[in-house]
Motif scaffolding. Structure first.
Motif, PDB file in Angstrom:
ATOM      1  N   GLN A   1      59.800  34.699   5.020  1.00 24.20           N
ATOM      2  CA  GLN A   1      61.175  34.784   4.524  1.00 24.20           C
ATOM      3  C   GLN A   1      61.557  36.250   4.426  1.00 24.20           C
ATOM      4  OE1 GLN A   1      62.354  32.349   1.092  1.00 24.20           O
ATOM      5  NE2 GLN A   1      63.079  34.220   0.120  1.00 24.20           N
ATOM      6  N   TYR A   2      62.747  36.581   4.923  1.00 21.49           N
ATOM      7  CA  TYR A   2      63.193  37.980   4.967  1.00 21.49           C
ATOM      8  C   TYR A   2      64.676  38.041   4.613  1.00 21.49           C
ATOM      9  CZ  TYR A   2      58.995  37.739   7.764  1.00 21.49           C
ATOM     10  OH  TYR A   2      57.728  37.471   8.196  1.00 21.49           O
ATOM     11  N   GLU A   3      65.007  38.893   3.660  1.00 21.35           N
ATOM     12  CA  GLU A   3      66.405  39.055   3.258  1.00 21.35           C
ATOM     13  C   GLU A   3      66.941  40.366   3.810  1.00 21.35           C
ATOM     14  OE1 GLU A   3      68.854  39.557  -0.865  1.00 21.35           O
ATOM     15  OE2 GLU A   3      67.520  37.822  -0.733  1.00 21.35           O
ATOM     16  N   HIS A   4      68.146  40.304   4.395  1.00 17.13           N
ATOM     17  CA  HIS A   4      68.786  41.487   4.960  1.00 17.13           C
ATOM     18  C   HIS A   4      70.276  41.472   4.636  1.00 17.13           C
ATOM     19  CE1 HIS A   4      65.551  43.186   7.464  1.00 17.13           C
ATOM     20  NE2 HIS A   4      65.132  41.937   7.549  1.00 17.13           N
TER      21      HIS A   4
ATOM     22  N   LYS B   1      74.658  39.145   2.198  1.00 17.72           N
ATOM     23  CA  LYS B   1      73.223  39.081   2.523  1.00 17.72           C
ATOM     24  C   LYS B   1      72.905  37.773   3.218  1.00 17.72           C
ATOM     25  CE  LYS B   1      71.528  42.023  -1.197  1.00 17.72           C
ATOM     26  NZ  LYS B   1      71.081  43.131  -0.377  1.00 17.72           N
TER      27      LYS B   1
ATOM     28  N   VAL C   1      69.292  35.302   4.431  1.00 17.27           N
ATOM     29  CA  VAL C   1      67.854  35.088   4.349  1.00 17.27           C
ATOM     30  C   VAL C   1      67.425  34.417   5.651  1.00 17.27           C
ATOM     31  CG1 VAL C   1      65.971  33.950   3.117  1.00 17.27           C
ATOM     32  CG2 VAL C   1      67.928  34.844   1.839  1.00 17.27           C
TER      33      VAL C   1
ATOM     34  N   ILE D   1      64.429  32.506   7.546  1.00 17.16           N
ATOM     35  CA  ILE D   1      63.223  31.746   7.240  1.00 17.16           C
ATOM     36  C   ILE D   1      62.615  31.288   8.561  1.00 17.16           C
ATOM     37  CG2 ILE D   1      62.256  29.690   6.150  1.00 17.16           C
ATOM     38  CD1 ILE D   1      64.485  29.839   4.088  1.00 17.16           C
TER      39      ILE D   1
ATOM     40  N   PRO E   1      71.862  33.491   0.550  1.00 17.10           N
ATOM     41  CA  PRO E   1      70.918  33.391  -0.567  1.00 17.10           C
ATOM     42  C   PRO E   1      71.347  32.370  -1.625  1.00 17.10           C
ATOM     43  CG  PRO E   1      71.246  35.688   0.021  1.00 17.10           C
ATOM     44  CD  PRO E   1      72.248  34.884   0.820  1.00 17.10           C
TER      45      PRO E   1
END
Length: 156
Positions: free
Chosen positions: A7-10, A109, A111, A113, A124
């Motif tokens: 999981q990466y949030e940008h 933002k 996320v 996955i 998010p």
């Protein structure tokens, strides 16, 4: 075969561009050529991002769907109607289409996955809302149904 996970949030900029996570990029097959197809999630308000090589497998499966059946037409229409081809830019960003941003309620933002052969992209807030609707007990039951076996006693 490489598999997307994690999981990466940008942050997303005003033009709908978001950095594609480096760890996910490492798992891109050379066959994908940094090209993707993006579609709407099936029942959740998220987006599915398929590398080009994986999308070809989806299209192959779709080609076997009976277009003369109502359900077959519905599946093809819903999936292909909102499908768009995308590529990474020179800064390894992906530009999300505005109608997809609106559908998934993405704001500032996103996320990412990893889902094995494809990637989900979430707001998010929508992801948190989806997570709140799943209890630990229901997750255990779902794992048992989908993966098989009694998870409580496995490995004991």
């Amino acid at each position: 075969m490489p598999s997307f996970k994690g999981q990466y949030e940008h942050s997303i900029d005003d033009k709908g561009r978001v950095a594609f996570p480096a760890k996910l990029r490492k798992n891109l097959s050379p066959d994908a050529q940094e090209k993707f197809t993006i579609v709407r999630g099936q029942s959740e308000e998220c987006l599915y991002l398929y590398p080009e090589n994986e999308w070809q497998a989806v299209e192959k499966k779709l080609s076997t769907v009976n277009s003369f059946s109502k359900k077959g037409r519905l599946v093809k229409r819903y999936l292909l109607r909102f499908a768009e081809d995308l590529s990474l830019d020179k800064q390894n960003r992906i530009a999300l289409p505005s109608d997809h941003i609106n559908y998934s309620a993405i704001d500032s933002k996103v996320v990412f996955i990893g889902m094995g052969e494809h990637i989900e992209i979430w707001s998010p807030a929508k992801l948190e809302e989806a997570d709140e609707n799943v209890s630990a007990e229901s997750i255990e039951e779902i794992f048992e149904q989908v993966l098989g076996g009694d998870l409580e006693n496995d490995g004991d």
